[in-house]
Write a protein that holds these residues in place. Structure first.
Motif, mmCIF file in Angstrom:
data_model
loop_
_atom_site.group_PDB
_atom_site.id
_atom_site.type_symbol
_atom_site.label_atom_id
_atom_site.label_comp_id
_atom_site.label_asym_id
_atom_site.label_seq_id
_atom_site.Cartn_x
_atom_site.Cartn_y
_atom_site.Cartn_z
ATOM 1 N N SER A 19 -0.499 36.416 45.865
ATOM 2 C CA SER A 19 -1.936 36.234 46.016
ATOM 3 C C SER A 19 -2.677 36.544 44.714
ATOM 4 C CB SER A 19 -2.456 37.155 47.117
ATOM 5 O OG SER A 19 -3.856 37.103 47.206
ATOM 6 N N VAL A 20 -3.840 35.918 44.563
ATOM 7 C CA VAL A 20 -4.697 36.238 43.419
ATOM 8 C C VAL A 20 -5.614 37.411 43.736
ATOM 9 C CG1 VAL A 20 -4.612 33.890 42.514
ATOM 10 C CG2 VAL A 20 -6.458 34.563 44.093
ATOM 11 N N LYS A 21 -5.559 37.899 44.975
ATOM 12 C CA LYS A 21 -6.421 39.000 45.387
ATOM 13 C C LYS A 21 -5.663 40.320 45.308
ATOM 14 C CE LYS A 21 -9.193 36.164 48.512
ATOM 15 N NZ LYS A 21 -9.683 35.996 49.896
ATOM 16 N N ALA A 22 -6.237 41.282 44.616
ATOM 17 C CA ALA A 22 -5.566 42.554 44.393
ATOM 18 C C ALA A 22 -5.260 43.288 45.696
ATOM 19 C CB ALA A 22 -6.417 43.439 43.482
ATOM 20 N N ASP A 23 -6.123 43.134 46.698
ATOM 21 C CA ASP A 23 -5.896 43.881 47.937
ATOM 22 C C ASP A 23 -4.739 43.334 48.762
ATOM 23 O OD1 ASP A 23 -8.866 42.609 49.694
ATOM 24 O OD2 ASP A 23 -7.087 41.607 48.901
ATOM 25 N N GLY A 57 14.582 45.052 49.246
ATOM 26 C CA GLY A 57 13.700 43.911 49.482
ATOM 27 C C GLY A 57 12.957 43.416 48.264
ATOM 28 N N TRP A 58 13.365 43.883 47.110
ATOM 29 C CA TRP A 58 12.656 43.506 45.878
ATOM 30 C C TRP A 58 12.525 41.998 45.738
ATOM 31 C CZ3 TRP A 58 9.867 43.961 41.644
ATOM 32 C CH2 TRP A 58 10.113 43.107 40.568
ATOM 33 N N ARG A 59 13.587 41.295 45.984
ATOM 34 C CA ARG A 59 13.607 39.864 45.698
ATOM 35 C C ARG A 59 12.662 39.064 46.583
ATOM 36 N NH1 ARG A 59 19.958 38.534 44.232
ATOM 37 N NH2 ARG A 59 20.254 40.346 42.886
ATOM 38 N N ASN A 60 12.225 39.631 47.687
ATOM 39 C CA ASN A 60 11.295 38.933 48.569
ATOM 40 C C ASN A 60 9.835 39.143 48.183
ATOM 41 O OD1 ASN A 60 13.316 37.877 50.246
ATOM 42 N ND2 ASN A 60 13.464 39.836 51.333
ATOM 43 N N ASN A 61 9.623 39.974 47.181
ATOM 44 C CA ASN A 61 8.258 40.280 46.762
ATOM 45 C C ASN A 61 7.774 39.340 45.678
ATOM 46 O OD1 ASN A 61 7.191 43.277 47.712
ATOM 47 N ND2 ASN A 61 9.418 43.080 47.756
ATOM 48 N N ALA A 62 6.510 38.968 45.763
ATOM 49 C CA ALA A 62 5.842 38.362 44.619
ATOM 50 C C ALA A 62 5.332 39.508 43.748
ATOM 51 C CB ALA A 62 4.671 37.502 45.077
ATOM 52 N N ILE A 63 5.228 39.248 42.466
ATOM 53 C CA ILE A 63 4.770 40.256 41.521
ATOM 54 C C ILE A 63 3.545 39.750 40.782
ATOM 55 C CG2 ILE A 63 5.353 41.654 39.507
ATOM 56 C CD1 ILE A 63 6.877 42.408 42.020
ATOM 57 N N GLY A 64 2.584 40.617 40.648
ATOM 58 C CA GLY A 64 1.392 40.289 39.878
ATOM 59 C C GLY A 64 1.207 41.277 38.749
ATOM 60 N N TRP A 65 0.700 40.786 37.639
ATOM 61 C CA TRP A 65 0.251 41.639 36.549
ATOM 62 C C TRP A 65 -1.269 41.620 36.548
ATOM 63 C CZ3 TRP A 65 2.889 44.976 33.601
ATOM 64 C CH2 TRP A 65 4.273 44.817 33.468
ATOM 65 N N THR A 90 -6.953 43.892 25.027
ATOM 66 C CA THR A 90 -6.773 45.342 25.105
ATOM 67 C C THR A 90 -7.133 45.843 26.499
ATOM 68 O OG1 THR A 90 -7.185 45.692 22.752
ATOM 69 C CG2 THR A 90 -7.607 47.552 24.214
ATOM 70 N N ALA A 91 -6.204 46.537 27.116
ATOM 71 C CA ALA A 91 -6.403 47.018 28.486
ATOM 72 C C ALA A 91 -5.174 47.820 28.914
ATOM 73 C CB ALA A 91 -6.595 45.851 29.453
ATOM 74 N N VAL A 92 -5.316 48.475 30.053
ATOM 75 C CA VAL A 92 -4.152 49.037 30.734
ATOM 76 C C VAL A 92 -3.631 47.945 31.669
ATOM 77 C CG1 VAL A 92 -3.297 50.817 32.285
ATOM 78 C CG2 VAL A 92 -5.054 51.380 30.591
ATOM 79 N N TYR A 93 -2.367 47.644 31.549
ATOM 80 C CA TYR A 93 -1.741 46.595 32.334
ATOM 81 C C TYR A 93 -0.927 47.234 33.465
ATOM 82 C CZ TYR A 93 -3.062 43.022 28.982
ATOM 83 O OH TYR A 93 -3.779 42.157 28.200
ATOM 84 N N TYR A 94 -1.109 46.683 34.675
ATOM 85 C CA TYR A 94 -0.435 47.171 35.868
ATOM 86 C C TYR A 94 0.378 46.044 36.499
ATOM 87 C CZ TYR A 94 -4.031 50.830 35.652
ATOM 88 O OH TYR A 94 -4.864 51.843 35.254
ATOM 89 N N CYS A 95 1.533 46.392 37.061
ATOM 90 C CA CYS A 95 2.245 45.428 37.881
ATOM 91 C C CYS A 95 2.153 45.868 39.341
ATOM 92 C CB CYS A 95 3.689 45.269 37.439
ATOM 93 S SG CYS A 95 4.720 46.735 37.530
ATOM 94 N N ALA A 96 2.211 44.883 40.214
ATOM 95 C CA ALA A 96 2.064 45.142 41.643
ATOM 96 C C ALA A 96 2.951 44.183 42.419
ATOM 97 C CB ALA A 96 0.605 44.974 42.059
ATOM 98 N N ALA A 97 3.362 44.617 43.600
ATOM 99 C CA ALA A 97 4.263 43.824 44.440
ATOM 100 C C ALA A 97 3.570 43.420 45.740
ATOM 101 C CB ALA A 97 5.536 44.610 44.748
ATOM 102 N N ASP A 98 3.741 42.159 46.077
ATOM 103 C CA ASP A 98 3.169 41.580 47.295
ATOM 104 C C ASP A 98 4.320 41.260 48.242
ATOM 105 O OD1 ASP A 98 1.520 38.350 47.882
ATOM 106 O OD2 ASP A 98 2.065 39.958 49.259
#
Length: 122
Positions: free
Chosen positions: A103-107, A27-35, A89-97
């Protein structure tokens, strides 16, 4: 979905890096991804999102310098970062919705990868 972020490193101001977020699972392709990114002592903040259809959104602080893209054949989303600044400078994370909407909301994000550290020196 499991996510693996990579590509972080140390660069001088003005330099470039490309981060990758590679996914496994169905189902990867159905996910939005956020950094997202989190600097020491600061709250996590949105950097960029890409929907399942390829629409993108950027934080004002990175607009025009960063580019998010996806290659569904490779199960990978990229974050091209140019004109880097010390404040990036930061730790960068990717996430799947799972909704695919980006969404712009992390939760709203269901899955998170481990972070990759980006350090920009002046």
């Amino acid at each position: 979905v499991q996510l693996q972020a990579s590509g972080g490193g140390s660069v001088q101001a003005g330099g470039s890096l490309r981060l990758s977020c590679t996914a496994s699972g169905s189902g990867w392709r159905n996910n939005a991804i956020g950094w997202y990114r989190q600097a020491p002592g600061k709250q996590r903040e949105l950097v960029a999102t890409i929907t399942k259809s390829g629409s993108t959104h950027y934080a004002d602080s990175v607009e025009g310098r960063f580019t998010i893209s996806r290659d569904d054949a490779k199960n990978t989303v990229y974050l091209e970062m140019n004109s880097l600044r010390p404040e990036d400078t930061a730790v960068y994370y990717c996430a799947a919705d799972r909704s695919g909407l980006g969404s712009v909301k992390a939760d709203a994000y269901n899955y998170w990868g481990q972070g990759t550290l980006v350090t920009v020196s002046s």
